[in-house]
Design a protein around this motif. Structure first.
Motif, PDB file in Angstrom:
ATOM      1  N   MET A  17       0.830  -1.208   0.000  1.00  0.00           N
ATOM      2  CA  MET A  17       0.000   0.000   0.000  1.00  0.00           C
ATOM      3  C   MET A  17       0.863   1.258   0.000  1.00  0.00           C
ATOM      4  O   MET A  17       0.563   2.220  -0.712  1.00  0.00           O
ATOM      5  N   HIS A  18       1.929   1.256   0.781  1.00  0.00           N
ATOM      6  CA  HIS A  18       2.825   2.418   0.815  1.00  0.00           C
ATOM      7  C   HIS A  18       3.491   2.626  -0.551  1.00  0.00           C
ATOM      8  O   HIS A  18       3.625   3.762  -1.010  1.00  0.00           O
ATOM      9  N   VAL A  19       3.902   1.543  -1.191  1.00  0.00           N
ATOM     10  CA  VAL A  19       4.519   1.648  -2.517  1.00  0.00           C
ATOM     11  C   VAL A  19       3.504   2.190  -3.522  1.00  0.00           C
ATOM     12  O   VAL A  19       3.841   3.056  -4.352  1.00  0.00           O
ATOM     13  N   LEU A  20       2.259   1.715  -3.454  1.00  0.00           N
ATOM     14  CA  LEU A  20       1.231   2.202  -4.378  1.00  0.00           C
ATOM     15  C   LEU A  20       0.984   3.694  -4.174  1.00  0.00           C
ATOM     16  O   LEU A  20       0.899   4.456  -5.153  1.00  0.00           O
ATOM     17  N   TYR A  21       0.857   4.115  -2.923  1.00  0.00           N
ATOM     18  CA  TYR A  21       0.691   5.547  -2.670  1.00  0.00           C
ATOM     19  C   TYR A  21       1.907   6.330  -3.170  1.00  0.00           C
ATOM     20  O   TYR A  21       1.771   7.407  -3.753  1.00  0.00           O
ATOM     21  N   GLY A  22       3.093   5.791  -2.956  1.00  0.00           N
ATOM     22  CA  GLY A  22       4.296   6.462  -3.437  1.00  0.00           C
ATOM     23  C   GLY A  22       4.316   6.576  -4.945  1.00  0.00           C
ATOM     24  O   GLY A  22       4.661   7.628  -5.497  1.00  0.00           O
ATOM     25  N   MET A  23       3.921   5.512  -5.636  1.00  0.00           N
ATOM     26  CA  MET A  23       3.885   5.539  -7.103  1.00  0.00           C
ATOM     27  C   MET A  23       2.887   6.575  -7.613  1.00  0.00           C
ATOM     28  O   MET A  23       3.178   7.315  -8.552  1.00  0.00           O
ATOM     29  N   HIS A  24       1.715   6.617  -6.991  1.00  0.00           N
ATOM     30  CA  HIS A  24       0.725   7.618  -7.386  1.00  0.00           C
ATOM     31  C   HIS A  24       1.252   9.034  -7.112  1.00  0.00           C
ATOM     32  O   HIS A  24       1.061   9.937  -7.918  1.00  0.00           O
ATOM     33  N   THR A  25       1.905   9.200  -5.978  1.00  0.00           N
ATOM     34  CA  THR A  25       2.357  10.530  -5.575  1.00  0.00           C
ATOM     35  C   THR A  25       3.435  11.086  -6.496  1.00  0.00           C
ATOM     36  O   THR A  25       3.429  12.277  -6.801  1.00  0.00           O
ATOM     37  N   ILE A  26       4.351  10.248  -6.951  1.00  0.00           N
ATOM     38  CA  ILE A  26       5.430  10.751  -7.819  1.00  0.00           C
ATOM     39  C   ILE A  26       5.174  10.454  -9.296  1.00  0.00           C
ATOM     40  O   ILE A  26       6.094  10.542 -10.117  1.00  0.00           O
ATOM     41  N   ALA A  27       3.944  10.158  -9.643  1.00  0.00           N
ATOM     42  CA  ALA A  27       3.609   9.810 -11.030  1.00  0.00           C
ATOM     43  C   ALA A  27       3.960  10.920 -12.006  1.00  0.00           C
ATOM     44  O   ALA A  27       4.288  10.656 -13.166  1.00  0.00           O
ATOM     45  N   TRP A  28       3.924  12.162 -11.566  1.00  0.00           N
ATOM     46  CA  TRP A  28       4.251  13.294 -12.446  1.00  0.00           C
ATOM     47  C   TRP A  28       5.663  13.157 -13.008  1.00  0.00           C
ATOM     48  O   TRP A  28       5.933  13.590 -14.116  1.00  0.00           O
ATOM     49  N   ALA A  29       6.565  12.555 -12.242  1.00  0.00           N
ATOM     50  CA  ALA A  29       7.953  12.430 -12.673  1.00  0.00           C
ATOM     51  C   ALA A  29       8.114  11.408 -13.795  1.00  0.00           C
ATOM     52  O   ALA A  29       9.129  11.406 -14.488  1.00  0.00           O
ATOM     53  N   SER A  30       7.106  10.552 -13.974  1.00  0.00           N
ATOM     54  CA  SER A  30       7.161   9.535 -15.026  1.00  0.00           C
ATOM     55  C   SER A  30       6.133   9.807 -16.112  1.00  0.00           C
ATOM     56  O   SER A  30       5.783   8.900 -16.863  1.00  0.00           O
ATOM     57  N   MET A  31       5.631  11.026 -16.157  1.00  0.00           N
ATOM     58  CA  MET A  31       4.575  11.421 -17.099  1.00  0.00           C
ATOM     59  C   MET A  31       3.348  10.511 -16.972  1.00  0.00           C
ATOM     60  O   MET A  31       2.691  10.190 -17.946  1.00  0.00           O
ATOM     61  N   GLY A  32       3.080  10.080 -15.756  1.00  0.00           N
ATOM     62  CA  GLY A  32       1.870   9.318 -15.459  1.00  0.00           C
ATOM     63  C   GLY A  32       2.004   7.818 -15.544  1.00  0.00           C
ATOM     64  O   GLY A  32       1.093   7.101 -15.121  1.00  0.00           O
ATOM     65  N   SER A  33       3.117   7.305 -16.061  1.00  0.00           N
ATOM     66  CA  SER A  33       3.218   5.854 -16.222  1.00  0.00           C
ATOM     67  C   SER A  33       3.223   5.116 -14.875  1.00  0.00           C
ATOM     68  O   SER A  33       2.653   4.021 -14.766  1.00  0.00           O
ATOM     69  N   LEU A  34       3.809   5.696 -13.853  1.00  0.00           N
ATOM     70  CA  LEU A  34       3.774   5.066 -12.527  1.00  0.00           C
ATOM     71  C   LEU A  34       2.350   5.000 -11.990  1.00  0.00           C
ATOM     72  O   LEU A  34       1.971   4.026 -11.334  1.00  0.00           O
ATOM     73  N   ALA A  35       1.546   6.009 -12.276  1.00  0.00           N
ATOM     74  CA  ALA A  35       0.150   6.003 -11.832  1.00  0.00           C
ATOM     75  C   ALA A  35      -0.633   4.908 -12.535  1.00  0.00           C
ATOM     76  O   ALA A  35      -1.482   4.255 -11.915  1.00  0.00           O
ATOM     77  N   VAL A  36      -0.362   4.678 -13.807  1.00  0.00           N
ATOM     78  CA  VAL A  36      -1.064   3.630 -14.549  1.00  0.00           C
ATOM     79  C   VAL A  36      -0.683   2.254 -14.002  1.00  0.00           C
ATOM     80  O   VAL A  36      -1.556   1.393 -13.800  1.00  0.00           O
ATOM     81  N   ILE A  37       0.593   2.046 -13.737  1.00  0.00           N
ATOM     82  CA  ILE A  37       1.039   0.776 -13.158  1.00  0.00           C
ATOM     83  C   ILE A  37       0.391   0.575 -11.787  1.00  0.00           C
ATOM     84  O   ILE A  37      -0.126  -0.502 -11.483  1.00  0.00           O
ATOM     85  N   ALA A  38       0.413   1.620 -10.955  1.00  0.00           N
ATOM     86  CA  ALA A  38      -0.197   1.527  -9.629  1.00  0.00           C
ATOM     87  C   ALA A  38      -1.694   1.270  -9.744  1.00  0.00           C
ATOM     88  O   ALA A  38      -2.261   0.500  -8.950  1.00  0.00           O
ATOM     89  N   LEU A  39      -2.356   1.886 -10.709  1.00  0.00           N
ATOM     90  CA  LEU A  39      -3.787   1.679 -10.912  1.00  0.00           C
ATOM     91  C   LEU A  39      -4.092   0.216 -11.210  1.00  0.00           C
ATOM     92  O   LEU A  39      -5.036  -0.354 -10.643  1.00  0.00           O
ATOM     93  N   VAL A  40      -3.298  -0.402 -12.071  1.00  0.00           N
ATOM     94  CA  VAL A  40      -3.502  -1.816 -12.392  1.00  0.00           C
ATOM     95  C   VAL A  40      -3.349  -2.662 -11.128  1.00  0.00           C
ATOM     96  O   VAL A  40      -4.175  -3.547 -10.850  1.00  0.00           O
ATOM     97  N   VAL A  41      -2.320  -2.390 -10.346  1.00  0.00           N
ATOM     98  CA  VAL A  41      -2.118  -3.140  -9.091  1.00  0.00           C
ATOM     99  C   VAL A  41      -3.277  -2.873  -8.134  1.00  0.00           C
ATOM    100  O   VAL A  41      -3.752  -3.805  -7.464  1.00  0.00           O
ATOM    101  N   ASN A  42      -3.764  -1.630  -8.066  1.00  0.00           N
ATOM    102  CA  ASN A  42      -4.919  -1.326  -7.220  1.00  0.00           C
ATOM    103  C   ASN A  42      -6.121  -2.192  -7.595  1.00  0.00           C
ATOM    104  O   ASN A  42      -6.791  -2.752  -6.716  1.00  0.00           O
ATOM    105  N   TYR A  43      -6.393  -2.299  -8.871  1.00  0.00           N
ATOM    106  CA  TYR A  43      -7.521  -3.115  -9.320  1.00  0.00           C
ATOM    107  C   TYR A  43      -7.320  -4.588  -8.992  1.00  0.00           C
ATOM    108  O   TYR A  43      -8.241  -5.263  -8.532  1.00  0.00           O
ATOM    109  N   VAL A  44      -6.112  -5.106  -9.202  1.00  0.00           N
ATOM    110  CA  VAL A  44      -5.826  -6.511  -8.915  1.00  0.00           C
ATOM    111  C   VAL A  44      -5.951  -6.795  -7.425  1.00  0.00           C
ATOM    112  O   VAL A  44      -6.618  -7.755  -7.016  1.00  0.00           O
TER     113      VAL A  44
END
Length: 115
Positions: A17-44
């Protein structure tokens, strides 16, 4: 929130959960790709989740992502008018996204529901 529900979770579950929040929080640095990866994990992870606290936080992150994307799409045409309105809209949306990520993350750290 009952402490027994939280005690049933492993340290690995909390770390995810902490990693997912971290990925969402710094997603801007990856142009959103970290948020998309975290989103998939959130759904799973949400599909297998029985703990109401963890389920609520997965939903919080999922809703935050989709609302942000909706607002980015709706305000996208502002970039065609002039640069300033588009930049202002995207800045406000980015700050709102950051606020939601940090608020949820802090509440999760305190074993509290996100909203």
């Amino acid at each position: 929130m009952s402490a027994s529900l939280v005690d049933d979770k492993t340290p690995g579950d909390r770390t995810v959960m902490h990693v997912l929040y971290g990925m969402h929080t710094i997603a801007w640095a990856s142009m959103g790709s970290l948020a998309v990866i975290a989103l998939v994990v959130n759904y799973v992870k949400r599909g297998d989740e029985g703990d109401p606290l963890y389920l609520a936080h997965h939903r919080w992150m999922i809703r935050t992502f989709w609302w942000t994307l909706l607002w980015l799409v709706l305000t996208g045409p502002l970039w065609l008018v002039l640069v300033f309105p588009g930049a202002a809209a995207y800045t406000v949306i980015g700050l709102w996204y950051l606020y939601r990520c940090l608020r949820g993350w802090l509440r999760f750290s305190e074993n509290r529901m996100p909203d």
